[in-house]
Design a protein around this motif. Sequence first.
Motif, PDB file in Angstrom:
ATOM      1  N   HIS A 147      -2.098  60.547  -0.040  1.00  0.00           N
ATOM      2  CA  HIS A 147      -1.817  61.940   0.309  1.00  0.00           C
ATOM      3  C   HIS A 147      -3.112  62.722   0.551  1.00  0.00           C
ATOM      4  CE1 HIS A 147       1.962  60.688  -1.547  1.00  0.00           C
ATOM      5  NE2 HIS A 147       2.534  61.654  -0.867  1.00  0.00           N
ATOM      6  N   ILE A 174       5.954  66.858   6.162  1.00  0.00           N
ATOM      7  CA  ILE A 174       4.724  67.511   5.728  1.00  0.00           C
ATOM      8  C   ILE A 174       4.954  69.018   5.645  1.00  0.00           C
ATOM      9  CG2 ILE A 174       3.239  65.714   6.693  1.00  0.00           C
ATOM     10  CD1 ILE A 174       2.688  67.506   9.066  1.00  0.00           C
ATOM     11  N   GLY A 205       0.470  66.500   2.890  1.00  0.00           N
ATOM     12  CA  GLY A 205       1.522  65.483   2.985  1.00  0.00           C
ATOM     13  C   GLY A 205       0.972  64.084   2.868  1.00  0.00           C
ATOM     14  N   ALA A 206       1.848  63.106   3.061  1.00  0.00           N
ATOM     15  CA  ALA A 206       1.432  61.703   3.044  1.00  0.00           C
ATOM     16  C   ALA A 206       0.606  61.410   4.300  1.00  0.00           C
ATOM     17  CB  ALA A 206       2.655  60.798   2.990  1.00  0.00           C
ATOM     18  N   ASP A 207      -0.396  60.566   4.153  1.00  0.00           N
ATOM     19  CA  ASP A 207      -1.285  60.258   5.283  1.00  0.00           C
ATOM     20  C   ASP A 207      -0.510  59.740   6.487  1.00  0.00           C
ATOM     21  OD1 ASP A 207      -3.443  61.016   3.761  1.00  0.00           O
ATOM     22  OD2 ASP A 207      -3.913  58.989   3.079  1.00  0.00           O
TER      23      ASP A 207
END
Length: 220
Positions: A147, A174, A205-207
């Motif tokens: 993240h 996101i 957010g998550a990558d």
Amino acid sequence: MKKEFAVIGLGRFGGSICRALSDEGMEVMAIDSDEEKVNEYATIASHAVVGDTTDETVLKSLGIRNFDHVIVAIGDNIQASILTTLILKELGVKNITVKAQNDKHEKVLSKIGADRIVHPERDMGRRIAHNIISNNVLDYLELSDEHSIVEIVASDRLIGNTIIDLDIRAKYGINIVAMKRGREIIVSPQADEQIQKGDILIVIGADTDINRFEKRLLNS
């Protein structure tokens, strides 16, 4: 009430932390085994001390357990870094941040109880790589292995749309936590906030989700 910090190791990383904390008006004790480095920070830190921090009696004599936060920024001597961290834990220091040289060093530091472990060179490398890959990304801060928080310049595809029009949370998972508009910071922007030219979106957010957002909406 001012917090009290101790910085152990006055190389580039430790020295920069020492300067930054001092600039913020914090009480800082700078510690290194190299007298020349200690002399360099004598006028910057509140106190500058020559000492071998692998010696428990030295740390005790400095009253190290009374500091709010100790940063172990010892350079290439991994053994000294580990031993210093271990002694700090045994002495009951409340918060310990340690610079790790590599993943194995990090693993040992984690096992002996370091509160926070940083990889300044690795993390900076990731930030630079991320900025180079995408023209829209201004800054990148890794929160965990998966993240991040990213500053993104609004592309032509985004300008004129409201946040609800884009439906970013539902489509990409996101969140836009803030927007920069000139000198103004809009925290938790409303759904009907219209994105303008020059806006900078601060996204969390998550990558994998951030990457999808970049590719589909930003790469015009």
